[in-house]
Design a protein around this motif. Sequence first.
Motif, mmCIF file in Angstrom:
data_model
loop_
_atom_site.group_PDB
_atom_site.id
_atom_site.type_symbol
_atom_site.label_atom_id
_atom_site.label_comp_id
_atom_site.label_asym_id
_atom_site.label_seq_id
_atom_site.Cartn_x
_atom_site.Cartn_y
_atom_site.Cartn_z
ATOM 1 N N ILE A 181 0.832 -1.207 0.000
ATOM 2 C CA ILE A 181 0.000 0.000 0.000
ATOM 3 C C ILE A 181 0.863 1.253 0.000
ATOM 4 O O ILE A 181 0.630 2.196 -0.789
ATOM 5 N N HIS A 182 1.890 1.294 0.847
ATOM 6 C CA HIS A 182 2.749 2.484 0.918
ATOM 7 C C HIS A 182 3.517 2.698 -0.381
ATOM 8 O O HIS A 182 3.688 3.841 -0.824
ATOM 9 N N THR A 183 3.968 1.610 -1.008
ATOM 10 C CA THR A 183 4.688 1.735 -2.279
ATOM 11 C C THR A 183 3.795 2.355 -3.345
ATOM 12 O O THR A 183 4.224 3.238 -4.106
ATOM 13 N N LEU A 184 2.552 1.892 -3.406
ATOM 14 C CA LEU A 184 1.599 2.434 -4.375
ATOM 15 C C LEU A 184 1.256 3.892 -4.052
ATOM 16 O O LEU A 184 1.180 4.745 -4.955
ATOM 17 N N GLN A 185 1.066 4.190 -2.785
ATOM 18 C CA GLN A 185 0.753 5.565 -2.401
ATOM 19 C C GLN A 185 1.915 6.502 -2.705
ATOM 20 O O GLN A 185 1.713 7.625 -3.193
ATOM 21 N N ASP A 186 3.121 6.057 -2.406
ATOM 22 C CA ASP A 186 4.296 6.897 -2.663
ATOM 23 C C ASP A 186 4.469 7.191 -4.149
ATOM 24 O O ASP A 186 5.085 8.201 -4.524
ATOM 25 N N ALA A 187 3.929 6.304 -4.981
ATOM 26 C CA ALA A 187 3.999 6.514 -6.431
ATOM 27 C C ALA A 187 2.829 7.348 -6.945
ATOM 28 O O ALA A 187 2.691 7.551 -8.163
ATOM 29 N N GLY A 188 1.978 7.812 -6.023
ATOM 30 C CA GLY A 188 0.878 8.693 -6.411
ATOM 31 C C GLY A 188 -0.447 8.002 -6.656
ATOM 32 O O GLY A 188 -1.392 8.626 -7.168
ATOM 33 N N PHE A 189 -0.570 6.720 -6.276
ATOM 34 C CA PHE A 189 -1.811 5.973 -6.495
ATOM 35 C C PHE A 189 -2.557 5.751 -5.181
ATOM 36 O O PHE A 189 -1.976 5.821 -4.099
ATOM 37 N N GLU A 190 -3.849 5.464 -5.295
ATOM 38 C CA GLU A 190 -4.622 5.018 -4.135
ATOM 39 C C GLU A 190 -4.437 3.507 -3.974
ATOM 40 O O GLU A 190 -4.279 2.788 -4.966
ATOM 41 N N ALA A 191 -4.484 3.053 -2.739
ATOM 42 C CA ALA A 191 -4.374 1.610 -2.503
ATOM 43 C C ALA A 191 -4.991 1.280 -1.153
ATOM 44 O O ALA A 191 -4.804 2.014 -0.176
ATOM 45 N N TYR A 192 -5.707 0.153 -1.088
ATOM 46 C CA TYR A 192 -6.411 -0.253 0.121
ATOM 47 C C TYR A 192 -6.422 -1.779 0.224
ATOM 48 O O TYR A 192 -6.484 -2.481 -0.800
ATOM 49 N N ALA A 193 -6.394 -2.292 1.444
ATOM 50 C CA ALA A 193 -6.800 -3.677 1.677
ATOM 51 C C ALA A 193 -8.309 -3.713 1.461
ATOM 52 O O ALA A 193 -9.017 -2.755 1.819
ATOM 53 N N PHE A 226 -21.526 -8.731 -1.311
ATOM 54 C CA PHE A 226 -22.255 -8.397 -0.086
ATOM 55 C C PHE A 226 -21.602 -7.212 0.618
ATOM 56 O O PHE A 226 -20.379 -7.014 0.505
ATOM 57 N N ALA A 227 -22.410 -6.480 1.345
ATOM 58 C CA ALA A 227 -21.912 -5.265 1.993
ATOM 59 C C ALA A 227 -20.746 -5.557 2.926
ATOM 60 O O ALA A 227 -19.811 -4.756 3.031
ATOM 61 N N ILE A 228 -20.773 -6.705 3.590
ATOM 62 C CA ILE A 228 -19.686 -7.030 4.519
ATOM 63 C C ILE A 228 -18.379 -7.309 3.783
ATOM 64 O O ILE A 228 -17.304 -7.310 4.390
ATOM 65 N N ASN A 229 -18.467 -7.556 2.464
ATOM 66 C CA ASN A 229 -17.279 -7.812 1.651
ATOM 67 C C ASN A 229 -16.916 -6.616 0.784
ATOM 68 O O ASN A 229 -16.076 -6.724 -0.112
ATOM 69 N N ALA A 230 -17.546 -5.484 1.018
ATOM 70 C CA ALA A 230 -17.355 -4.306 0.171
ATOM 71 C C ALA A 230 -16.780 -3.137 0.961
ATOM 72 O O ALA A 230 -17.137 -1.984 0.731
ATOM 73 N N MET A 231 -15.892 -3.457 1.888
ATOM 74 C CA MET A 231 -15.219 -2.420 2.670
ATOM 75 C C MET A 231 -13.732 -2.420 2.345
ATOM 76 O O MET A 231 -13.159 -3.462 2.017
ATOM 77 N N ALA A 232 -13.121 -1.241 2.432
ATOM 78 C CA ALA A 232 -11.695 -1.088 2.144
ATOM 79 C C ALA A 232 -11.028 -0.337 3.291
ATOM 80 O O ALA A 232 -11.694 0.390 4.046
ATOM 81 N N TYR A 233 -9.693 -0.518 3.399
ATOM 82 C CA TYR A 233 -9.001 0.114 4.525
ATOM 83 C C TYR A 233 -7.539 0.369 4.180
ATOM 84 O O TYR A 233 -6.871 -0.454 3.558
ATOM 85 N N ASN A 234 -7.074 1.548 4.572
ATOM 86 C CA ASN A 234 -5.635 1.783 4.671
ATOM 87 C C ASN A 234 -5.379 2.689 5.866
ATOM 88 O O ASN A 234 -6.318 3.245 6.456
ATOM 89 N N GLU A 235 -4.146 2.818 6.239
ATOM 90 C CA GLU A 235 -3.821 3.551 7.464
ATOM 91 C C GLU A 235 -3.954 5.058 7.292
ATOM 92 O O GLU A 235 -4.063 5.789 8.281
ATOM 93 N N THR A 236 -3.988 5.531 6.050
ATOM 94 C CA THR A 236 -4.106 6.967 5.792
ATOM 95 C C THR A 236 -5.548 7.436 5.883
ATOM 96 O O THR A 236 -5.876 8.408 6.579
ATOM 97 N N VAL A 237 -6.441 6.737 5.193
ATOM 98 C CA VAL A 237 -7.858 7.123 5.128
ATOM 99 C C VAL A 237 -8.675 6.471 6.234
ATOM 100 O O VAL A 237 -9.647 7.029 6.731
#
Length: 460
Positions: free
Chosen positions: A13-25, A119-130
């Motif tokens: 996630i950090h590598t993608l963010q540092d390159a200017g992209f969004e990224a989430y688990a 399903f809604a329970i499978n449609a959540m995303a997370y990263n430490e920034t957002v």
Amino acid sequence: MVLKLPENVKKIIHTLQDAGFEAYAVGGCVRDALLGREPDDWDITTSALPEQVKGLFARTIDTGLQHGTVTVLFRAGKDSWDTYEVTTFRIDGVYEDARHPKDVTFTPSLREDLKRRDFAINAMAYNETVGLVDCFDGLSDLKNRQIRCVGEAKERFTEDALRMMRAVRFAAQLGFSVVPDTLAQIKALAPRLSMISAERIQTELVKLLVSDHPEKMETLYQCGLTDVFLPEFSALMKTPQNSRHHGENVGEHTIESLRHVRSDKVLRLAMLFHDIAKPLCRTTDENGEDHFHGHPQIGAEMTKKILRRLKFDNDTTRRVVNLVRLHDERVFRLEENGSDQKQLRTVRRAISRNGEDVYPDLFAVMRADILAQSAYMRSEKLARVDGYERLWKEVLLKKQCLSIKDLAVDGSDLIAQGIPSGPEIGQILHAMLEDVLDEPERNNREYLLGHLEKYQKDDL
């Protein structure tokens, strides 16, 4: 809300963010982390295109570039790797086969990507920034312990018919319920499951069976899904058992038996199918009592056909079929009051006949069957299984001969005694085994070769 991400996931996630992209688990790993469960794997979603992802990491695999997926690898050991799927935000095209989109369109919008999920329970995303991104109120569903489609249930199930089984499977794994609207659409669209491959259905069935709530098989039946992929089970749910030994119909007894055996694929499948032939074998006597003579043997043949239809592997099929065939075996039916030596002889013959690898699973299946029956004679039935197991352990402890390979002589010994190579060798060894099963102390080279003439006559 803070979730603990694995170091490699944070690195991606950090590598993608540092390159200017969004990224989430994203997806099931976020759901499980929120529930305090250890995720089986971690998936990442990103605004980066596949080629851009590949350019940022030293080692990748082109898992599914047409759908935006690249697998990123990190070395875990000398000969092992940890793998993580990284998928570009996308919008799915038309589903033409009730399972896969014909094509996908990449999108810069995380919300659009989450919108396509089941399903809604499978449609959540997370990263430490957002933090947590929950566009469809999946967190509320987790708190309310419910399964609900993202958007319109009819649309989600029309896109991918396997999602109907997945809804019930998630309910079984998590101990949740399926919300009424989603359940109603499963019932309405159940026939579409026939468009799904047997392999995919098998995977969902096994995951449900080995869950903490295998009783959700009843939900599959109530929704009409078993009518499509396992009509034999639907028949169980409609077959009464008018008997002192049962207080429920065959299907209800089957479901209850699943709860009395440990979470193991072979054992749960054995319980699912152990009475599968009862609808075909049911007869009613003059007193109104039902009987199911021959159902284990017929059930074993039915089970073999069903498991092959569902594309189970040969070893699983063999083991389950054997357990179905033997689940009602009553080794002590005629000799319950006999001496231990007499019963040991009976048990040795049973083990030799049934195959050593069916134990101790067979005892688990027998007990689960009994515990799912009425209380009538339950203690006596369990005592019979306990006795069987006790003597089985004694046979193993004494390392008594149970098969031809355990004999103190083999074919080469017989050839050395002048017996011509051919069928007679096997016949003599079989006669020796029969003798040794009765009298284990006779399993020594001197005795067996010294009585060779007897075994030749025994085989005539």
